[in-house]
Write an enzyme that holds these catalytic residues in place. Structure first.
Site, PDB file in Angstrom:
ATOM      1  N   ASP A 103       0.789  -1.244   0.000  1.00  0.00           N
ATOM      2  CA  ASP A 103       0.000   0.000   0.000  1.00  0.00           C
ATOM      3  C   ASP A 103       0.823   1.296   0.000  1.00  0.00           C
ATOM      4  O   ASP A 103       0.517   2.239   0.755  1.00  0.00           O
ATOM      5  CB  ASP A 103      -0.975   0.015   1.196  1.00  0.00           C
ATOM      6  N   ASP A 130      -4.521  -0.752  -1.770  1.00  0.00           N
ATOM      7  CA  ASP A 130      -5.821  -0.620  -1.112  1.00  0.00           C
ATOM      8  C   ASP A 130      -6.748   0.005  -2.156  1.00  0.00           C
ATOM      9  O   ASP A 130      -6.390   1.031  -2.764  1.00  0.00           O
ATOM     10  CB  ASP A 130      -5.632   0.303   0.107  1.00  0.00           C
ATOM     11  N   HIS A 164     -10.666   0.734  -2.640  1.00  0.00           N
ATOM     12  CA  HIS A 164     -12.031   0.693  -2.120  1.00  0.00           C
ATOM     13  C   HIS A 164     -13.037   1.301  -3.089  1.00  0.00           C
ATOM     14  O   HIS A 164     -12.752   2.328  -3.716  1.00  0.00           O
ATOM     15  CB  HIS A 164     -12.113   1.491  -0.817  1.00  0.00           C
ATOM     16  N   HIS A 210     -17.353   2.793   0.907  1.00  0.00           N
ATOM     17  CA  HIS A 210     -16.880   1.576   1.581  1.00  0.00           C
ATOM     18  C   HIS A 210     -17.264   1.620   3.063  1.00  0.00           C
ATOM     19  O   HIS A 210     -17.230   2.688   3.685  1.00  0.00           O
ATOM     20  CB  HIS A 210     -15.356   1.465   1.426  1.00  0.00           C
ATOM     21  N   HIS A 235     -10.596   7.018   1.725  1.00  0.00           N
ATOM     22  CA  HIS A 235      -9.223   6.899   1.201  1.00  0.00           C
ATOM     23  C   HIS A 235      -9.170   5.825   0.122  1.00  0.00           C
ATOM     24  O   HIS A 235     -10.010   4.921   0.091  1.00  0.00           O
ATOM     25  CB  HIS A 235      -8.230   6.546   2.328  1.00  0.00           C
ATOM     26  N   LYS A 286      -6.995  -4.915  -3.091  1.00  0.00           N
ATOM     27  CA  LYS A 286      -7.760  -5.477  -1.966  1.00  0.00           C
ATOM     28  C   LYS A 286      -8.661  -4.412  -1.370  1.00  0.00           C
ATOM     29  O   LYS A 286      -8.448  -3.218  -1.601  1.00  0.00           O
ATOM     30  CB  LYS A 286      -6.796  -6.011  -0.900  1.00  0.00           C
ATOM     31  N   CYS A 319      -1.962  -2.819   7.616  1.00  0.00           N
ATOM     32  CA  CYS A 319      -1.854  -3.742   6.488  1.00  0.00           C
ATOM     33  C   CYS A 319      -0.542  -4.521   6.470  1.00  0.00           C
ATOM     34  O   CYS A 319      -0.524  -5.692   6.075  1.00  0.00           O
ATOM     35  CB  CYS A 319      -2.099  -2.991   5.186  1.00  0.00           C
TER      36      CYS A 319
HETATM   37  C1  VGL Z   1      -4.619   0.693   5.687  1.00  0.00           C
HETATM   38  C2  VGL Z   1      -6.149   1.633   7.100  1.00  0.00           C
HETATM   39  C3  VGL Z   1      -7.139   1.512   6.169  1.00  0.00           C
HETATM   40  C4  VGL Z   1      -3.219   0.269   5.455  1.00  0.00           C
HETATM   41  C5  VGL Z   1      -5.603   0.550   4.718  1.00  0.00           C
HETATM   42  O1  VGL Z   1      -2.797   0.172   4.282  1.00  0.00           O
HETATM   43  O2  VGL Z   1      -2.508   0.015   6.461  1.00  0.00           O
HETATM   44  N1  VGL Z   1      -4.904   1.220   6.868  1.00  0.00           N
HETATM   45  N2  VGL Z   1      -6.858   0.984   4.965  1.00  0.00           N
HETATM   46 ZN    ZN Z   2      -8.308   0.998   3.443  1.00  0.00          ZN
END
Ligand code: VGL
Ligand code: ZN
Length: 202
Positions: free
Chosen positions: A12, A50, A52, A56, A85, A110, A155
């Site tokens: 990410d 990430d 979404h 979401h 995000h 994901k 993550c």
């Molecule tokens: C993440 C919070 C929400 C991450 C992703 O990549 O750690 N954290 N979505």
């Molecule tokens: Zn996320």
């Protein structure tokens, strides 16, 4: 060069998790040059993203009266509510522009199911719906994974713990990670990774 059985899993490294992004992780962009160096050492590189849909269920904006960073219970368990995000196709969801993404064989997206968050690159947060990454790595004969990226306490740690549970040798390089650290999440993540047998190095 690392052996063919080792993979680098870059979690990410996206604009929304870097300075100026919608869920900026302190120092997030500092991981980019470190990860670019690592990418040259590995023959298998997987990038996760990430990704979404709008609306979401992990977004605080979907829960009237709730604010980002609050906890709620969803059908599959506790969930931190985040600012909107990494919306599919947005600039925030794109990789950091300096990340050397061209050497990656695989880009795994994901968090695409509106109802279930997905921190780990291996499973959605219901902990039972696989993303297919385990099959990909196993099919290539990978036995060891090095996990880096954002955020260390979400993550990255979820992915590292799942990799260890699947029998991979797992290393997390903290110099190539940064944490969000909300409500003790960093300490909890370090404990979870250690308990799962993940090697954490600086
Ligand atoms: C993440 C919070 C929400 C991450 C992703 O990549 O750690 N954290 N979505
Ligand atoms: Zn996320």
């Amino acid at each position: 060069m690392r052996p063919l059985t080792d993979a680098l899993l870059v979690i990410d490294v996206q604009n929304d998790f870097c300075e100026g992004g919608r869920l900026a992780v302190p120092g997030g962009a500092q991981v980019v040059p470190v990860i670019n160096g690592l990418i040259t050492e590995f023959q298998t590189v997987v990038l996760s993203q990430d990704w979404h849909p709008e609306a979401h269920s992990s977004f605080a904006s979907q829960h009237p009266g709730r604010a980002p960073m609050e906890m709620i219970e969803l059908a599959y368990g506790p969930q931190v509510l985040w600012p909107d995000h990494c919306v599919q196709g947005s600039t925030g969801a794109a990789f950091h522009p300096d990340l050397h993404r061209d050497r990656a064989q695989m880009i795994l997206r994901k968090g695409t199911n509106r109802a279930v968050d997905s921190y780990s690159a291996f499973y959605e947060n219901d902990r039972t719906t696989p993303t297919g990454l385990d099959g990909y790595l196993r099919n290539k004969g990978i036995t060891s994974v090095t996990v880096v990226g954002l955020a260390l306490d979400f993550c990255v740690s979820y992915s590292a713990v799942d990799a260890a549970r699947h029998g991979y040798t797992v290393e997390v390089l903290t110099a190539a990670c940064r944490a969000i650290n909300v409500a003790g999440s960093l300490e909890a993540a370090m404990g979870d990774m250690t308990a799962a047998g993940v090697t954490i190095t600086g």
